[in-house]
Design an enzyme around this catalytic site. Structure first.
Site, mmCIF file in Angstrom:
data_model
loop_
_atom_site.group_PDB
_atom_site.id
_atom_site.type_symbol
_atom_site.label_atom_id
_atom_site.label_comp_id
_atom_site.label_asym_id
_atom_site.label_seq_id
_atom_site.Cartn_x
_atom_site.Cartn_y
_atom_site.Cartn_z
ATOM 1 C CG ASP A 447 -37.579 22.640 -21.127
ATOM 2 O OD1 ASP A 447 -37.034 22.093 -20.156
ATOM 3 O OD2 ASP A 447 -37.503 23.861 -21.359
ATOM 4 C CD GLU A 484 -39.083 20.524 -16.861
ATOM 5 O OE1 GLU A 484 -38.136 20.377 -16.073
ATOM 6 O OE2 GLU A 484 -39.011 21.229 -17.889
#
Length: 625
Positions: A447, A484
């Site tokens: 993330d 990401e």
């Protein structure tokens, strides 16, 4: 399974115990080097004692008195509870004889966390700037002699004996091998301008705790102020993976990934599952036939590290009606989310059932990828801090700070983990290795991975040590590693993420270009063709291939597929964030009417558009479902 009243009740007083100091000729590590040495004192009688007013009979009583005085002062703040002063006075006035006879040794600095050394439990924790460390223990009820009735034993570590470099440690003989809760009180400099946030009134979770105990049932608001402590289990037998067990080892170019939330996947009664396993790791097992029908061969699980789903409800705020169901608010990087265990089974059952889930998915040919959050923690900002671990252990080391000792926020969540600091980098690597070796997961989606590309001052770096270390690590070599490649500070690295020919990326440009084309924007035919064909403009450098592009149209962030064809604008009114959350550029089209409608023609158009998005994804080279 034993429950510890101290962990759940809000009116239980902290109890402190006198432990005679351990003397030693040197700071040698471990128990074995001290076995039979008179320098390790046998604690013959542990007493809960009320401090004698204004008197100290000897040095030991002096240490004990200071501990007791500290406990009395902080009773109303420990764990954020509401312990009453009268309760404290009543408890501390008791003298309890016949405590366990323990031998205490200086211990060893490695490994961090809790480890078993002969008949000793070794505790080790890093804190570079701490001036005082106290180990806090809550023992299980083991009979009338040893029962502590929920009380907490506190052991003050001697920096001359229980410290090696920046690691504090202690080894205790004959502690139970399971069902012990533990944490630390840590004190240090009070200079906030230099980045310190020490608060010895709070019992902190060990960053290397392999299991964490908190409330047992997800979203139980009757226990919304319950806190979290580490625990361990050396009694259970090793998990049986089976003689015929093997990893799926699916090629990256063949992956079809299904993003899902463990709890939400089966929590509703429409899942058809027994209420005891809805929303659990075991619930996922029951739905494997459904996953196979979808045609996927990998699941990407939204965060499964321990988190507090009721973090917003700890104090009045615009979001205090909300429950964190996603899990992007990590308390600990090693422990599986305990409330995903079936029937409120707790952390030990959660660990075992997670392995059962992985084993069953692997047997069905489905890989397990974890969505991991190493860019920030649950501890928020200085305005509304939620101190549970890192902040109180060594804020200046674990978080990025500016020159004025203020937290930098590239995560959008109030703090940013100092990922390329050597200590934090090793913590992250140890965590990843743990999930691969202990739980057999097949990969990770990171993330806001651009945060991992920032130096200790927050500035972007071209060759981030952590990113390289993950790519080159021997244990992680079989894993899929997916970035990401952006963060909330504007570091957008789609197509240019430092990759060492291994890192794949969530392709945000694919998402945007496909959305624009299917909603009918002009001038995007070429971009659409490039994205469907594998984004060679982004992934044709060195040894990168189309499968390094993780293609997706929608994910957990932003609009759902139905939203994408139903709204031109976001309408986030119910969550208390004032419409500030989520992207403002969703490249969506409402097909002629904003929101829900009974118009048959609009509903038919929306259905076709959703099918168009799905078809585009299915024909693209490499994709995320």
């Amino acid at each position: 399974m034993l429950h510890h009243p101290f962990l759940y009740a809000s009116k239980i007083a902290t109890q402190s115990t006198l432990f005679p100091p351990v003397s030693s000729a040197g700071n040698s590590a471990g128990r074995s080097s001290l076995a039979g040495n008179s320098s390790a004192r046998d604690v013959r009688s542990l007493r809960f004692m009320k401090q004698a007013s204004g008197s100290k009979s000897n040095n030991e009583l002096g240490v004990f008195s200071e501990t007791m005085d500290r406990a009395r002062h902080r009773t109303t703040t420990v764990y954020g509870g509401r312990a009453q002063e009268g309760v404290l006075e009543e408890e501390t006035s008791k003298v309890i004889e016949s405590r366990p006879s323990w031998k205490v040794f200086p211990g060893q600095a490695f490994p961090l966390g809790v480890s078993e050394v002969d008949n000793c439990m070794n505790f080790a924790i890093f804190s570079q700037h701490a001036t005082a460390v106290t180990l806090c223990l809550v023992l299980p009820e083991r009979g009338s002699i040893d029962a502590l009735d929920g009380g907490m034993i506190e052991m003050v570590l001697d920096p001359d004996l229980n410290k090696t470099g920046d690691i504090w440690h202690i080894c205790i003989e004959d502690l139970p091998r399971s069902n012990v809760l533990y944490g630390y009180r840590i004190d240090g400099p009070g200079d906030r301008g230099k980045g310190h946030r020490f608060d010895s009134s709070i019992v902190l979770v060990d960053p290397y705790a392999k299991l964490v105990e908190g409330r047992r049932y997800f979203g139980d608001i009757s226990l919304k102020l319950s806190k979290f402590l580490g625990t361990y289990d050396f009694d259970s037998l090793p998990f049986d993976w089976g003689e015929n067990y093997k990893l799926p080892n699916i090629s990256e170019k063949d992956l079809v990934i299904y993003e899902m939330n463990v709890r939400a996947f089966t929590s509703d009664e429409s899942s058809g599952l027994d209420s005891n396993i809805r929303g659990s790791y075991l619930g996922v097992i029951e739905k494997i036939p459904h996953l196979l029908e979808l045609g996927i061969n990998a699941v990407e699980l939204l965060p499964v590290f321990e988190f507090d789903e009721l973090e917003f409800q700890r104090f009045p705020n615009p979001r205090d009606h909300m429950i964190n169901t996603w899990g992007y608010s990590t308390i600990n990087f090693f422990a599986p989310m305990s409330r995903y265990a079936s029937a409120g089974g707790g952390s030990v059952n959660a660990s075992r059932e997670f392995k059962q889930m992985v084993k069953a998915l692997h047997s069905a040919g489905i890989e397990v990828i974890l969505d991991v959050v190493y860019n920030h923690t649950n501890e928020a900002d200085d305005a509304f801090p939620y101190t549970t671990s890192f902040r109180g252990i060594d804020n200046k080391v674990y978080y990025m700070m500016d020159n004025n000792g203020q937290l930098l926020n590239f995560s959008g969540c109030g703090n940013t983990l100092n990922c390329n600091h050597p200590v934090v980098m090793e913590l992250i690597l140890d965590s990843l290795r743990h999930w691969v070796t202990e739980y057999h997961v097949d990969g990770f989606r990171f993330d806001l991975a651009s945060v991992l590309c920032r130096g200790i001052d927050g500035s972007p770096i071209n060759a981030p040590p952590l990113i390289r270390a993950i790519a080159k690590d021997a244990v992680l070599s079989r894993c899929k590693i997916i970035a990401e490649p952006w963060d909330c500070g504007g570091l957008y690295l789609v197509g240019s993420f430092p990759n060492w020919d291994r890192w794949a990326e969530w392709n945000g440009k694919y998402r945007d270009d496909v959305r624009k084309f299917i909603k009918g924007d002009s001038g995007v035919k070429g971009s659409f063709a490039t994205r469907v064909a594998g984004s060679s403009d982004l992934y044709r450098v060195n040894n990168r291939r189309p499968y390094h592009s993780i293609n997706f149209v929608i994910a957990h962030d932003g609009f759902t597929l139905r939203d994408l064809v139903s709204y031109n604008f976001k309408h986030n009114k119910a969550n208390g964030e004032g419409g500030k959350d989520g992207s403002n550029d969703n490249f969506s089209w409402n097909c002629g009417f904003e929101g829900e409608t009974d118009d048959a023609s609009i509903r038919a158009l929306r259905s076709r558009q959703m099918k168009n998005f799905h078809l585009a994804l299915m024909i693209s080279q490499h994709f995320l479902g």
